[in-house]
Structure formats: structure tokens, C-alpha cells
Write a protein that holds these residues in place. Structure first.
Motif, PDB file in Angstrom:
ATOM      1  N   MET A  76       0.865  -1.180   0.000  1.00  0.00           N
ATOM      2  CA  MET A  76       0.000   0.000   0.000  1.00  0.00           C
ATOM      3  C   MET A  76       0.899   1.228   0.000  1.00  0.00           C
ATOM      4  O   MET A  76       1.543   1.533   1.003  1.00  0.00           O
ATOM      5  CB  MET A  76      -0.864  -0.025   1.264  1.00  0.00           C
ATOM      6  CG  MET A  76      -1.788   1.152   1.392  1.00  0.00           C
ATOM      7  SD  MET A  76      -2.732   0.996   2.922  1.00  0.00           S
ATOM      8  CE  MET A  76      -3.450   2.610   2.999  1.00  0.00           C
ATOM      9  N   PRO A  77       0.983   1.927  -1.135  1.00  0.00           N
ATOM     10  CA  PRO A  77       1.886   3.083  -1.187  1.00  0.00           C
ATOM     11  C   PRO A  77       1.324   4.279  -0.429  1.00  0.00           C
ATOM     12  O   PRO A  77       0.131   4.327  -0.132  1.00  0.00           O
ATOM     13  CB  PRO A  77       1.979   3.386  -2.690  1.00  0.00           C
ATOM     14  CG  PRO A  77       0.744   2.811  -3.282  1.00  0.00           C
ATOM     15  CD  PRO A  77       0.284   1.700  -2.397  1.00  0.00           C
ATOM     16  N   SER A  79       1.132   7.437  -1.498  1.00  0.00           N
ATOM     17  CA  SER A  79       0.134   8.061  -2.386  1.00  0.00           C
ATOM     18  C   SER A  79      -0.825   6.926  -2.731  1.00  0.00           C
ATOM     19  O   SER A  79      -0.382   5.838  -3.052  1.00  0.00           O
ATOM     20  CB  SER A  79       0.800   8.569  -3.659  1.00  0.00           C
ATOM     21  OG  SER A  79       1.282   7.479  -4.402  1.00  0.00           O
ATOM     22  N   GLN A  80      -2.099   7.164  -2.657  1.00  0.00           N
ATOM     23  CA  GLN A  80      -3.019   6.027  -2.711  1.00  0.00           C
ATOM     24  C   GLN A  80      -3.001   5.273  -4.039  1.00  0.00           C
ATOM     25  O   GLN A  80      -3.309   4.087  -4.078  1.00  0.00           O
ATOM     26  CB  GLN A  80      -4.432   6.502  -2.373  1.00  0.00           C
ATOM     27  CG  GLN A  80      -4.535   6.862  -0.910  1.00  0.00           C
ATOM     28  CD  GLN A  80      -5.441   8.048  -0.656  1.00  0.00           C
ATOM     29  OE1 GLN A  80      -5.873   8.733  -1.569  1.00  0.00           O
ATOM     30  NE2 GLN A  80      -5.715   8.297   0.597  1.00  0.00           N
ATOM     31  N   ALA A  81      -2.604   5.943  -5.107  1.00  0.00           N
ATOM     32  CA  ALA A  81      -2.465   5.292  -6.419  1.00  0.00           C
ATOM     33  C   ALA A  81      -3.709   4.492  -6.801  1.00  0.00           C
ATOM     34  O   ALA A  81      -3.673   3.273  -6.906  1.00  0.00           O
ATOM     35  CB  ALA A  81      -1.214   4.401  -6.427  1.00  0.00           C
ATOM     36  N   LEU A  82      -4.798   5.217  -6.986  1.00  0.00           N
ATOM     37  CA  LEU A  82      -6.066   4.584  -7.373  1.00  0.00           C
ATOM     38  C   LEU A  82      -6.546   5.197  -8.683  1.00  0.00           C
ATOM     39  O   LEU A  82      -6.164   6.321  -9.028  1.00  0.00           O
ATOM     40  CB  LEU A  82      -7.127   4.833  -6.292  1.00  0.00           C
ATOM     41  CG  LEU A  82      -6.789   4.359  -4.878  1.00  0.00           C
ATOM     42  CD1 LEU A  82      -7.775   4.940  -3.878  1.00  0.00           C
ATOM     43  CD2 LEU A  82      -6.796   2.842  -4.807  1.00  0.00           C
ATOM     44  N   SER A 140      -7.349   1.606  -0.983  1.00  0.00           N
ATOM     45  CA  SER A 140      -5.944   1.298  -1.251  1.00  0.00           C
ATOM     46  C   SER A 140      -5.506   0.052  -0.480  1.00  0.00           C
ATOM     47  O   SER A 140      -4.797  -0.816  -1.009  1.00  0.00           O
ATOM     48  CB  SER A 140      -5.085   2.509  -0.856  1.00  0.00           C
ATOM     49  OG  SER A 140      -3.756   2.297  -1.200  1.00  0.00           O
TER      50      SER A 140
ATOM     51  N   HIS B  79       0.195   9.377 -11.357  1.00  0.00           N
ATOM     52  CA  HIS B  79      -0.695   9.071 -10.235  1.00  0.00           C
ATOM     53  C   HIS B  79      -0.233   7.854  -9.434  1.00  0.00           C
ATOM     54  O   HIS B  79      -0.887   7.465  -8.475  1.00  0.00           O
ATOM     55  CB  HIS B  79      -2.125   8.846 -10.734  1.00  0.00           C
ATOM     56  CG  HIS B  79      -2.724  10.076 -11.328  1.00  0.00           C
ATOM     57  ND1 HIS B  79      -3.390  10.095 -12.525  1.00  0.00           N
ATOM     58  CD2 HIS B  79      -2.703  11.364 -10.894  1.00  0.00           C
ATOM     59  CE1 HIS B  79      -3.776  11.324 -12.786  1.00  0.00           C
ATOM     60  NE2 HIS B  79      -3.368  12.109 -11.819  1.00  0.00           N
ATOM     61  N   GLY B  80       0.856   7.236  -9.849  1.00  0.00           N
ATOM     62  CA  GLY B  80       1.407   6.105  -9.086  1.00  0.00           C
ATOM     63  C   GLY B  80       0.737   4.776  -9.409  1.00  0.00           C
ATOM     64  O   GLY B  80       1.119   3.742  -8.849  1.00  0.00           O
ATOM     65  N   THR B  81      -0.267   4.798 -10.288  1.00  0.00           N
ATOM     66  CA  THR B  81      -0.971   3.544 -10.586  1.00  0.00           C
ATOM     67  C   THR B  81      -0.089   2.588 -11.397  1.00  0.00           C
ATOM     68  O   THR B  81      -0.239   1.376 -11.282  1.00  0.00           O
ATOM     69  CB  THR B  81      -2.294   3.809 -11.330  1.00  0.00           C
ATOM     70  OG1 THR B  81      -2.071   4.791 -12.334  1.00  0.00           O
ATOM     71  CG2 THR B  81      -3.372   4.288 -10.384  1.00  0.00           C
ATOM     72  N   LEU B  82       0.825   3.157 -12.190  1.00  0.00           N
ATOM     73  CA  LEU B  82       1.737   2.274 -12.943  1.00  0.00           C
ATOM     74  C   LEU B  82       2.654   1.529 -11.972  1.00  0.00           C
ATOM     75  O   LEU B  82       2.874   0.320 -12.103  1.00  0.00           O
ATOM     76  CB  LEU B  82       2.554   3.071 -13.961  1.00  0.00           C
ATOM     77  CG  LEU B  82       3.504   2.231 -14.822  1.00  0.00           C
ATOM     78  CD1 LEU B  82       2.733   1.255 -15.700  1.00  0.00           C
ATOM     79  CD2 LEU B  82       4.398   3.105 -15.686  1.00  0.00           C
ATOM     80  N   ARG B  84       1.998   0.772  -8.968  1.00  0.00           N
ATOM     81  CA  ARG B  84       1.170  -0.207  -8.272  1.00  0.00           C
ATOM     82  C   ARG B  84       0.893  -1.409  -9.182  1.00  0.00           C
ATOM     83  O   ARG B  84       0.891  -2.546  -8.735  1.00  0.00           O
ATOM     84  CB  ARG B  84      -0.137   0.464  -7.855  1.00  0.00           C
ATOM     85  CG  ARG B  84      -0.935  -0.387  -6.941  1.00  0.00           C
ATOM     86  CD  ARG B  84      -1.829   0.424  -6.043  1.00  0.00           C
ATOM     87  NE  ARG B  84      -1.985  -0.310  -4.810  1.00  0.00           N
ATOM     88  CZ  ARG B  84      -2.648   0.119  -3.766  1.00  0.00           C
ATOM     89  NH1 ARG B  84      -3.168   1.290  -3.756  1.00  0.00           N
ATOM     90  NH2 ARG B  84      -2.745  -0.629  -2.693  1.00  0.00           N
TER      91      ARG B  84
END
Lengths: 240, 244
Positions: A76-77, A79-82, A140, B79-82, B84
């Protein structure tokens, strides 16, 4: 279970962690505690294998971090990264498919159970964009849990949560640990740190002290709380 | 590569695109407006428009698809989704093919708008078969999607992706035979033109639409364009894991 030995990492000339050693047994909740910029997120990224150490050894479940370990690790980063333009259900379902839960009926059961466990059932069809900070944190976390990992790596998981939600999340962590999940939590909130089984105080990329919260308070001249113990041990480390 | 993961990425992208109503309208509106503007500009110079049309169709297809992919993939990185996504067992090929298939319907729709508005709206005279021109454009779309993913590695914001247009796309427009035939360019630019994908798309489309040649007549252009698409796919694959 999670093992770091003499790990060194730097960004260019700036050394982020140096000679770092951690050993976390199965089913433990380990808190990595330090101020902003102390290297917590870098250690998390070293553990998940998104960056490689320059020196030293890292092992998770007896293996070095690699893409093949992904299916055993939940991350779980900070930054929520959703995907903000997708619903809660769609976000969790998408990552379930990425983790290989291909069979639709089984996947649906897993996703619905997690939605229920994390009190997200009523928001399942809401766009992430419309959620509160606490609800996003839980989505997240749901993504990190969707594939039932053996190791959970949580970077500041309770930031922005109200006390009731924080307590509910911690109850969830305890039940996971009871099931044998090893959890490493990075935090700068001492209240969270005091809930961990073992804590490592981090300063400038080094563990200056580690042990159970009670042990650390005793070692720090019987400090009344973990925050005072951190400050005491930090000062002690600097004078040495 | 696993089919379910690739399809999950593809359907997710299509779902996200369709949900963004404003972008959906712009995807169809922008090429229509641009091509109509071109048509009105050359309304009294039918021969010039006929000569320019294949090059403009190829250039606008490349520009629109590059922007669509570059900006979207940058969002995934920013957005950091990559990050993830890369923490799951998904492979790079799954991601790239998923993206390619996800953007393809919209890029094809845009290319179709450009082609149909030019041919039927602007009444451009052409020879050859339109479906053969469409196949060439399809290969160009693969190039543009991979170019967008690759270039997004070097940008930190949508604004920076747009800044790459004059750097990456403008030279192609000037050196790919749209304005001046490539053999009339200075010798050093002729060398540069040999590595530009747009040049082969323009050459191929000109052969089909102006000379009435078939796909076998543009086999060289198709093979080179396919090779560039593959090279960009490999480059994009390497940069997917690149951390900024």
C-alpha cells in the motif's frame, strides 16, 4: 520472513540508508518509525523490489525481492495510487485480475468479502474521485489485500484517518497477523507505533534502536511514552 | 503474457475513455474541425489539396494518437498507478498490448474521421482502395501508441508531453514529404528522413491514394513502418519500469 542485512542505498551522492539491518519474524507487526525524510519510503521500495540496494542483502519469504514475489506481497503506497475515474468495486476487481484471480465467480466472492471487511460495501459503486480521504485509504488497503498476501507492506497507512477508523484498521491488522501475515508499517505517528509488536526507530537511514514499544521505553530511561523514548534514544545516538 | 490481464487493462482503458464524455467529444470533433479548416484553406486550389491530402491524413493520425496515448500513459505514471500495477505479476507485454488494444478503437476512430472527412467531406480525388489506406494507417497507429508510451517516460506533466510535439512531430511533418518531396530536401535532411516513421506512412499513402497502387506496391513502406513499430514497442517496454 523479512530480512535486511547491511543494506545501503543512495540517490546519487545522497545516502538514504546505510548499513541497515532488520529481521522480522512471521506474523509480526513491525513499525518503521521516523520523521519525514528519514528513509521510510525508500526502505519500503527496497522491500518491494522497485529499487535495488547498492550493498547488502534483502530476503522476503526466503527470496530476494523480484517480480515473482509480487503474488505474496501486498503493498500500500503512501500516495493512494487509485483510478479516480473508476468505482471502488472496479478498482479492486481490476487489481484482483492483475494478481491472477481470473475466475469471475471466485473473484467476485473475494472482492465482495474485502469490501465487507473494510466497511466499503455501501461505497462499492461510488467513483473513487467522490470518496473521503479515509475511504480512499481503505480502498488502497483493499487492493493490497485482494490476493491474500503473506507479507503486507504499508507505507503510512493511517495518514488522514479519524481515531475510530484508525482503531478499526488496526483491529484488521491484528487479525491478519494472527492468521500469520507479516506486516511492516511505516509511520511517523507514535500512536500507531505503540500498536506494533516490534518497532524500529529510524533516523537518517539507520535503525537507531529496535524492540517492543515497552522495551524501547524502558531502554530510554523508562520514558512515559514512545515519543519521549524516540527523542531520548535519538539524542543518545547523536552524543555517541 | 496472460490474456485475462491484457484484456483487463484493455477494458479498463476503454471504460475510462468512454466515461470521459468531454474527451470523447473532442476525439471526434478535433480532427473534423482541423480537416475542415484545411479544406477551406485550399478550397480554390483543388490540385494542391489532392496532393497534400495523403500526407495530412498521416500526419494528423500520428499527432492525435501520440497525444492521446502520451498524456494518458503519463497520468498512469504520475498518479502512481503504474508503480502499483508493476507490483502485481503483470508483465510488461501485458501492459503494452493492453494499452495498444485499449487505445486502438479511439485512435482508429480518429483516423477514420480524418480519412472520411478528407475523402468525402473535402471531396479529395483519390485512386486506389480506401481500405488499403486504412491498413497503412493502422500500422501508423501502432507506431504512434508506442511512441506516446515511450515519450511519456521523459515528461513529468501533460504540458511537457505537449512540448514534445514540436520536438518529435514537427520535424517529421517538414521532412516526411508532406510539404516538399523528400528527394528535394538537403542531403543531410534526406538522411534524417530515412528514420522518420511518418515519411514511410506518407510515401505509402501517396502511392495508394495518388498513384492507385495496392498494398503489395507499398510493401517496403509497410515493412519498415512495422519494424519501427516493433522497435518502439521494445523501447516502450524497457521504459515502462523506468522510475522517475
Amino acid at each position: 520472513m523479512i530480512f535486511m542485512e547491511n543494506v545501503t542505498f543512495s540517490y546519487g551522492k545522497s545516502e538514504i540508508c546505510s548499513g541497515l539491518s532488520i529481521n522480522i519474524p512471521t506474523g509480526e507487526i513491525f513499525g518503521l518509525v521516523g520523521a519525514s525524510g528519514s528513509g521510510k519510503t525508500t526502505i519500503m521500495r527496497l522491500l518491494i523490489g522497485s529499487i535495488k540496494p547498492h550493498y547488502g542483502n534483502i530476503e522476503i519469504l526466503g527470496k530476494q525481492p523480484s517480480p515473482s514475489l509480487c503474488k505474496n506481497i501486498g503493498y500500500m503506497p503512501q500516495s493512494q495510487a487509485l483510478y479516480e475515474d473508476l468505482t471502488v468495486h472496479h478498482n479492486i476487481d481490476f487489481f484482483a485480475r492483475m494478481f491472477g484471480l481470473g475466475e469471475p465467480f471466485h473473484r467476485r466472492q473475494v472482492v465482495e468479502r474485502i469490501l465487507d471487511n473494510l466497511s466499503l460495501w455501501n461505497q462499492r459503486n461510488t467513483l473513487v474521485d467522490k470518496l473521503s480521504g479515509g475511504q480512499r485509504q481503505r480502498v488502497s488497503l483493499a487492493i493490497a489485500l485482494v490476493h491474500s498476501p503473506q507479507v503486507l507492506i504499508l507505507d503510512e497507512p493511517t495518514v488522514g484517518l479519524d481515531p475510530r477508523l484508525r482503531a478499526s484498521l488496526w483491529n484488521h491488522f491484528y487479525s491478519l497477523a494472527k492468521e500469520g501475515v507479516t506486516i511492516i508499517v511505516s509511520t511517523h505517528v507514535m500512536e500507531d507505533a505503540s500498536r506494533c509488536g516490534q518497532v524500529g526507530f529510524l533516523h537518517l537511514g539507520r535503525i537507531i534502536a529496535s524492540g517492543s514499544p515497552r522495551e524501547l521505553m524502558t531502554r530510554a530511561d523508562n520514558s512515559s511514552n514512545l515519543e519521549n523514548a524516540f527523542l531520548y534514544l535519538l539524542q543518545e545516538g547523536e552524543t555517541k | 503474457m496472460t490474456l485475462d490481464r491484457t484484456l483487463a487493462i484493455t477494458t479498463r482503458i476503454i471504460f475510462q475513455m468512454i466515461r470521459d464524455h468531454r474527451s470523447m467529444i473532442l476525439i471526434f470533433l478535433a480532427p473534423t474541425v482541423v480537416m475542415c479548416l484545411v479544406g477551406f484553406t485550399f478550397s480554390d486550389q483543388e490540385d494542391t489539396l489532392n496532393r497534400l491530402a495523403p500526407g495530412l491524413i498521416a500526419a494528423f493520425t500520428l499527432i492525435f494518437t501520440f497525444m492521446l496515448t502520451g498524456v494518458s500513459f503519463l497520468g498512469e505514471r504520475a498518479h502512481g498507478t503504474l508503480d502499483r500495477l508493476l507490483m502485481t505479476p503483470v508483465g510488461r507485454v501485458d501492459i503494452l498490448v493492453g494499452y495498444l488494444l485499449g487505445f486502438a478503437p479511439f485512435a482508429i476512430a480518429q483516423a477514420a474521421v480524418v480519412l472520411l472527412v478528407t475523402v468525402f467531406g473535402l471531396q479529395v480525388h483519390y485512386q486506389g482502395e480506401l481500405w488499403q489506406a486504412a491498413i497503412l494507417l493502422l500500422v501508423l497507429i501502432v507506431v504512434a501508441v508506442n511512441l506516446g508510451i515511450f515519450i511519456s517516460t521523459f515528461a513529468r506533466s501533460e504540458f511537457q508531453v505537449i512540448q514534445f510535439i514540436p520536438l518529435i512531430l514537427a520535424p517529421q511533418i517538414f521532412l516526411s514529404g508532406i510539404i516538399l518531396p523528400t528527394d528535394q530536401l538537403p542531403s543531410y535532411f534526406q538522411v534524417v528522413a530515412k528514420i522518420l516513421p511518418l515519411r514511410y506512412a506518407v510515401d505509402g499513402l501517396q502511392k495508394i491514394m495518388l498513384e492507385g497502387q495496392s498494398l503489395s506496391g507499398v510493401a517496403t513502406e509497410l515493412i519498415i513502418l512495422g519494424g519501427i513499430a516493433l522497435a518502439l514497442l521494445i523501447l516502450a517496454g524497457y521504459t515502462v519500469r523506468y522510475q522517475r
